[in-house]
Design a protein around this motif. Structure first.
Motif, short mmCIF file in Angstrom:
data_model
loop_
_atom_site.label_atom_id
_atom_site.label_comp_id
_atom_site.label_asym_id
_atom_site.label_seq_id
_atom_site.Cartn_x
_atom_site.Cartn_y
_atom_site.Cartn_z
N GLY A 18 0.89 -1.14 0.00
CA GLY A 18 0.03 -0.07 -0.05
C GLY A 18 0.73 1.26 -0.18
O GLY A 18 0.51 2.22 -0.70
N ALA A 19 1.82 1.28 0.72
CA ALA A 19 2.77 2.45 0.78
C ALA A 19 3.39 2.73 -0.50
O ALA A 19 3.60 3.60 -0.97
N TYR A 20 3.93 1.56 -1.39
CA TYR A 20 4.47 1.51 -2.50
C TYR A 20 3.49 2.32 -3.37
O TYR A 20 3.96 3.22 -4.48
N LEU A 21 2.38 1.47 -3.63
CA LEU A 21 1.40 2.16 -4.50
C LEU A 21 1.04 3.64 -4.29
O LEU A 21 0.91 4.27 -5.31
N SER A 22 1.01 3.98 -2.93
CA SER A 22 0.63 5.25 -2.81
C SER A 22 1.81 6.39 -3.17
O SER A 22 1.58 7.24 -3.85
N LEU A 23 3.13 5.79 -3.14
CA LEU A 23 4.28 6.49 -3.63
C LEU A 23 4.43 6.70 -5.15
O LEU A 23 4.62 7.75 -5.61
N TRP A 24 3.86 5.57 -5.80
CA TRP A 24 3.81 5.53 -7.26
C TRP A 24 2.71 6.42 -7.80
O TRP A 24 2.86 7.45 -8.78
N PHE A 25 1.58 6.44 -7.31
CA PHE A 25 0.46 7.15 -7.58
C PHE A 25 0.65 8.66 -7.22
O PHE A 25 0.39 9.57 -8.12
N TYR A 26 1.22 8.91 -6.05
CA TYR A 26 1.56 10.50 -5.86
C TYR A 26 2.81 11.01 -6.84
O TYR A 26 2.38 12.14 -7.38
N SER A 27 3.81 10.19 -7.25
CA SER A 27 4.66 10.62 -8.12
C SER A 27 4.07 10.82 -9.69
O SER A 27 4.28 11.84 -10.34
N ALA A 28 3.18 9.76 -10.04
CA ALA A 28 2.12 10.15 -11.12
C ALA A 28 1.44 11.29 -11.34
O ALA A 28 1.33 12.14 -12.17
N GLN A 29 0.60 11.73 -10.06
CA GLN A 29 0.00 12.89 -9.88
C GLN A 29 0.93 14.09 -10.11
O GLN A 29 0.47 15.05 -10.75
N TRP A 30 1.90 14.02 -9.55
CA TRP A 30 3.00 15.29 -9.44
C TRP A 30 3.33 15.62 -10.92
O TRP A 30 3.37 16.76 -11.12
#
Length: 150
Positions: A18-30
């Protein structure tokens, strides 16, 4: 293995995924936000010569792919492809790769002013500018902001 150990392992794995997926989607949104801001800024004299960049490479490091080039005033920076890879977190490296080369055009002959390939890494600073306008970047620089090219 005991039942408690299996459950604990499952919970820890679930939290880490969950933490990794959150990081990936945060990066994509940024990246999406920055791309939209760059394409929406009509006050700048930068013209994008290609279609809007795409973001991909899930589940690995988020990668922005852009094809075309940039026109800044009379100068053109031409490239068939550029890839930007990073998790946009302070202290990490933003990797920029022009695998098919880059050339300078517009005012000069692009056949003379070209590189067959170019790779660079830029350290993402701990303190970022508030925005990427000329005024925002100037204030950031005057306040001690720097970029480190690796």
């Amino acid at each position: 293995m005991k039942k408690r150990t299996k459950i604990a392992f499952g919970v820890i794995a679930f939290v880490l995924i969950g933490a990794y997926l959150s990081l990936w989607f945060y990066s994509a949104q940024w990246f999406h936000k920055e791309i939209d801001r760059l394409y929406g800024d009509e006050t700048d004299n930068v013209v994008f010569l290609g279609e809007k960049p795409t973001i991909g490479n899930f589940p690995f490091v988020p990668t922005v792919n852009y094809h075309g080039g940039l026109q800044i005033g009379n100068a053109e920076i031409l490239f068939p492809q550029v890839r930007v890879k990073a998790y946009p977190l302070p202290g990490t490296t933003l990797k920029i790769d022009f695998p098919l080369g880059v050339s300078l055009g517009g005012m000069v002959d692009p056949q003379i002013w070209k590189l067959d390939s170019l790779k660079a890494g830029v350290a993402i600073p701990y303190r970022l500018p508030e925005d990427f306008t000329y005024e925002g970047l100037s204030a950031w620089r005057d306040g001690g902001g720097t970029l480190t090219v690796r």
